[in-house]
Design an enzyme around this catalytic site. Structure first.
Site: not given
Ligand code: NG1
Length: 462
Positions: A40, A46-47, A147, A192, A236
């Site tokens: 996605r 965001e956040h 994601s 996500d 991550k």
């Molecule tokens: P990303 O960085 O795309 O994985 C993460 C979180 C989301 C959301 C966003 C910030 C994970 C797997 N997903 O996305 O739930 O909090 O950061 O909006 O950590």
């Protein structure tokens, strides 16, 4: 939830190819299932998801595919088409212990554990779950803010359910999968997984939480979405997880302090506040927070406990958790005011963005995306020089708005432009960013389209 229309022709071909490989392993008579789950991109919001506040992402037209068959071994064997990721086997049991941090197959374990937890809570016994063999073929770029992790967890969860003759509605599956990243130690919200499961072709998704609700918003036909990867890895499993979980703690502290100031009980997240106020006004809430709390609180949580009038150890346990997934904070102070200012301001922007997008007001949508980025830079402090440079390049190239997407600290940006300007935006990004970096632009940036959500089906014997 079978919907063959969700599959692109090349995805069906990939699934058929993988099924032939799997059949050679499991025998001609075995039932073989295939699941697809897209990544996605988040347009705005965001956040906010882990505060239970809304987001506006879309499922993209790139997906992870898993083919699977059951067996009686009591173990799940998973192989990835990409040889970077070694094959793994694990036992299906009530509590599946994770592999070492950073191990790709932890997302498959997270999926299996999520399914087991969900059905065990409804009376299933673990002995009812079979093991099997899975082959994974991921086409969502990794660590790029798109994601890929949700695409893997969701496709693995659907495949694991299928080999166990279990089914859920997409909304229930999204709820099941929402906590899956907690298994790998990230306190993520549910954006996500919800986007991956509930995606709709040509539509963005206005997602609200607690309870999970999704409304699709048609993408204006004259709009294009450009996504560009900074090529800076948002890892991550390392530093970025620490930064992310720290933000979760800061937002929760802000919520608790606001809750106390407003006389609301049982407040854990900012969404608990937004739901309960008569009229949501971000600025007003920030003022209340500012008069009731220092902007920054010491990491040892002693200040916070004092402000909240509760025992420090109880607060620490509640906020940070316990056991292997306990959040560890380094000594930097906790910035409650700035983080809340971003999250509450972003919530207002998301609400305006839904209306702007639905009415085709692209200039306004772009402006909101720009404001979101500014807030992520100044108040949430999750951008990087590279992301800022990409955002600037996109704007110079006639983007109506551009911002980092995903957690930040690396990863990608998303830009909105008029369809006829998309190639111009890309050319500008190529010149101003990839060329200067001496890196190849292809396939790091592209025009993405809103695609359908996840699906699972049985493949007929060849
Ligand atoms: P990303 O960085 O795309 O994985 C993460 C979180 C989301 C959301 C966003 C910030 C994970 C797997 N997903 O996305 O739930 O909090 O950061 O909006 O950590």
């Amino acid at each position: 939830m079978t919907n063959r229309n969700a599959w692109q022709a090349d995805e069906l071909a990939r699934a058929a190819r993988l099924a032939r490989e799997l059949r050679a392993q499991v025998g001609a008579d075995a039932r073989i299932f295939a699941a697809r789950a897209p990544g996605r991109v988040n347009l705005i919001g965001e956040h906010t998801d882990y505060s239970g506040l809304p987001v506006l992402p879309l499922a993209i037209d790139r997906a992870t595919i898993v083919v699977a068959a059951s067996n009686t071994s009591g173990e799940l064997f998973v192989r990835n088409v990409d040889p970077t990721w070694p094959a793994r086997t694990f036992r299906i049991e009530r509590q599946i212990l994770p592999f070492a941090t950073g191990e790709w197959a932890n997302y498959v374990k997270a999926a299996a554990q999520g399914v087991i937890d969900h059905f065990a809570a409804r009376g299933a016994s673990v002995s009812q779950f079979c093991g099997g063999a899975m082959i994974v073929d991921g086409r969502v770029p990794i660590s790029a803010g798109l994601s890929s992790s949700a695409a893997l967890t969701v496709s693995a969860a659907l495949a694991f359910m299928a080999i166990n003759s279990l089914e859920l509605t997409p909304l229930n599956a999204a709820q099941l999968a929402a906590r899956s990243e907690w298994y790998v130690g990230t306190r993520a919200g549910g954006m996500d997984q919800a986007a991956s499961l509930l995606g709709r072709r040509d539509h963005a998704l206005f997602i609200e939480f607690d309870p999970l609700r999704v409304r699709s918003v048609k993408m204006p036909s004259d709009a294009a979405i450009v996504v560009a990867d900074s090529l800076e890895i948002a890892d991550k499993s390392g530093r970025v997880r620490g930064e992310y979980n720290r933000r979760v703690v800061e937002c929760s502290l802000a919520a608790r302090i606001l809750g106390r100031a407003l006389g609301f009980e049982h407040v854990r997240i900012l969404g608990d506040i937004v739901k309960r106020v008569d009229r949501f006004d971000a600025l007003q809430l920030i003022e209340i927070l500012a008069t009731n709390s220092p902007a920054e609180l010491a990491t040892d949580l002693n200040d916070a406990a004092r402000v909240l009038g509760i025992d420090r150890d109880v607060l620490a346990h509640d906020l940070l958790g316990a056991g292997p997934h306990r959040i560890l904070l380094d000594a930097r102070p906790l910035k409650v005011l700035a983080r809340a200012r971003h999250v509450l301001g972003e919530t207002e922007r998301v609400r305006r963005a839904v209306d702007a997008l639905a009415a085709g007001r692209l200039d306004e949508m772009g402006m909101l995306m720009n404001a979101s980025h500014a807030s992520l830079v100044a108040d949430f402090e999750c951008s990087t020089d590279a992301l800022d440079a990409l955002v600037q390049a996109a704007r110079r190239g006639a983007a109506l708005g551009a911002r980092l997407t995903g957690a930040g600290f690396g990863g990608s940006i998303v830009a909105l432009c008029r369809a006829q300007d998309a190639t111009h935006v890309i050319a500008q990004i190529d010149r101003d960013y990839y060329a200067k970096l001496g890196r190849q632009a292809e396939p790091a940036r592209s025009i993405l389209h809103a695609g359908p959500g996840a699906d699972v089906m049985e493949l007929a014997a060849a």
